[in-house]
Design an enzyme around this catalytic site. Structure first.
Site, PDB file in Angstrom:
ATOM      1  CB  SER A 189       2.931  -1.358 -14.034  1.00  0.00           C
ATOM      2  OG  SER A 189       3.451  -0.057 -13.769  1.00  0.00           O
ATOM      3  CG  HIS A 210       9.805  -0.785  -2.303  1.00  0.00           C
ATOM      4  ND1 HIS A 210       9.877   0.359  -3.059  1.00  0.00           N
ATOM      5  CD2 HIS A 210       8.824  -1.537  -2.849  1.00  0.00           C
ATOM      6  CE1 HIS A 210       8.964   0.302  -4.018  1.00  0.00           C
ATOM      7  NE2 HIS A 210       8.305  -0.852  -3.919  1.00  0.00           N
ATOM      8  N   GLY A 254       1.604  -2.626  -6.226  1.00  0.00           N
ATOM      9  CA  GLY A 254       1.458  -1.317  -5.599  1.00  0.00           C
ATOM     10  C   GLY A 254       0.078  -0.733  -5.865  1.00  0.00           C
ATOM     11  N   GLY A 255      -0.019   0.169  -6.828  1.00  0.00           N
ATOM     12  CA  GLY A 255      -1.250   0.913  -7.113  1.00  0.00           C
ATOM     13  C   GLY A 255      -2.492   0.038  -7.206  1.00  0.00           C
ATOM     14  CD1 TRP A 299      -2.476  -1.638   0.004  1.00  0.00           C
ATOM     15  CD2 TRP A 299      -3.116  -1.165   2.102  1.00  0.00           C
ATOM     16  NE1 TRP A 299      -3.635  -2.337   0.262  1.00  0.00           N
ATOM     17  CE2 TRP A 299      -4.039  -2.064   1.541  1.00  0.00           C
ATOM     18  CE3 TRP A 299      -3.306  -0.733   3.411  1.00  0.00           C
ATOM     19  CZ2 TRP A 299      -5.151  -2.528   2.246  1.00  0.00           C
ATOM     20  CZ3 TRP A 299      -4.402  -1.201   4.117  1.00  0.00           C
ATOM     21  CH2 TRP A 299      -5.314  -2.090   3.535  1.00  0.00           C
ATOM     22  N   GLY A 346       5.006   2.059 -10.804  1.00  0.00           N
ATOM     23  CA  GLY A 346       4.122   3.219 -10.822  1.00  0.00           C
ATOM     24  C   GLY A 346       4.104   3.963 -12.148  1.00  0.00           C
TER      25      GLY A 346
HETATM   26  P1  13P Z   1       3.084  -0.392  -8.823  1.00  0.00           P
HETATM   27  O1  13P Z   1       2.339  -1.697  -8.867  1.00  0.00           O
HETATM   28  O2  13P Z   1       2.250   0.770  -8.434  1.00  0.00           O
HETATM   29  O3  13P Z   1       3.875  -0.175 -10.089  1.00  0.00           O
HETATM   30  O4  13P Z   1       4.172  -0.536  -7.641  1.00  0.00           O
HETATM   31  C1  13P Z   1       4.974  -1.661  -7.600  1.00  0.00           C
HETATM   32  C2  13P Z   1       5.677  -1.685  -6.305  1.00  0.00           C
HETATM   33  O5  13P Z   1       6.543  -0.873  -6.033  1.00  0.00           O
HETATM   34  C3  13P Z   1       5.268  -2.698  -5.324  1.00  0.00           C
HETATM   35  O6  13P Z   1       6.163  -2.766  -4.281  1.00  0.00           O
END
Ligand code: 13P
Length: 250
Positions: A212, A94, A233-234, A10, A172
């Site tokens: 992504s 990360h 992530g998103g 998150w 992202g």
């Molecule tokens: P996104 O899925 O938003 O690209 O982020 C990936 C991420 O950094 C998960 O740790």
């Protein structure tokens, strides 16, 4: 066969009331999955998330920790503190922590060791920048990061570690590595693990892809030979979308 592990990261999003509502919505949507489901939430959501996820198949993780047990480290949280409230997983290294918070291969290694010592399962992130990729250095970077993160880690601890390959240019940005590219990079990481720990261990270690990941590309990525799920992530911020990633094979 290795299981698939789908973890949401998150990042710095979601207030406790949002975390509770999210987990309540997600619970029935993922209850029948055979895949492992993890949510890595901000510190302030941990306790609420753990309570809400009790009795479900959703596991809770943190996004960082310090490598010391206690002491004068204002603002930091130790592995013991996380463990004491029932946290099971913790993201280590990360790229956002490496980039904005001076995390190095050395601190990553110290944190991985401490997490394991406290029976927390680290999700260790590795990945190359766009520059490094364009200079043809992807393999060198990710295998080096892996080797350094695992320095001094005993082979019997390897099953408690998840590695997440997250190419920084794909985080992202909406740009996903092709499933073939991501799978090849993950094979390189697995080969490095084979070099250090032997073939048997290299076949068992869980290696996720992140960058992504969405419901529309999860299946293509997760059905390759070496990608064992994702760090999302998103797309982990909406319960329905995240559940579709967890249930990618439906
Ligand atoms: P996104 O899925 O938003 O690209 O982020 C990936 C991420 O950094 C998960 O740790």
């Amino acid at each position: 066969m290795r299981k698939k592990v789908i973890a949401g990261n998150w990042k710095m999003n979601m207030l406790p009331n949002e975390a509770i509502a999210f987990i309540e919505e997600l619970t029935p949507l993922v209850k029948d999955t055979e895949n492992e489901v993890i949510l890595c939430v901000p510190y302030t959501d941990l306790f609420y998330s753990l309570l809400t996820a009790q009795g479900t198949n959703i596991k809770i993780g943190a996004q960082n920790m310090h490598f010391e047990d206690n002491g004068a480290y204002t603002g930091e949280v130790s592995a013991k503190m996380l463990k004491s409230i029932g946290v099971e997983y913790v993201i280590i290294g990360h790229s956002e922590r490496r980039q904005y918070f001076a995390e190095t291969d050395e601190t990553v290694n110290k944190k991985v060791k401490k997490a394991l010592q406290e029976n927390l399962k680290p999700i260790v992130c590795v990945g190359e920048t766009l520059e490094e990729r364009e200079a043809g250095k992807t393999s060198e970077i990710i295998t080096n990061q892996t080797e350094k993160a695992l320095e001094g880690i005993d082979e019997n601890q390897l099953e408690n570690i998840i590695i997440a390959y997250e190419p920084i240019w794909a985080i992202g940005t909406g740009k996903t590595a092709t499933s073939e590219d991501a799978n090849n990079s993950i094979k390189e990481i697995r080969n490095k693990i084979m070099e250090i720990y032997g073939q048997n261990m290299s076949k068992r270690v869980i290696i996720q892809y992140g960058g992504s990941v969405k419901s529309t590309n999860a299946k293509e990525l997760f059905t390759t030979s070496d990608i064992d799920g994702g760090l999302v992530g998103g797309a982990s911020l909406k319960a329905e979308e995240f559940s579709k990633i967890v249930n990618y094979s439906d």
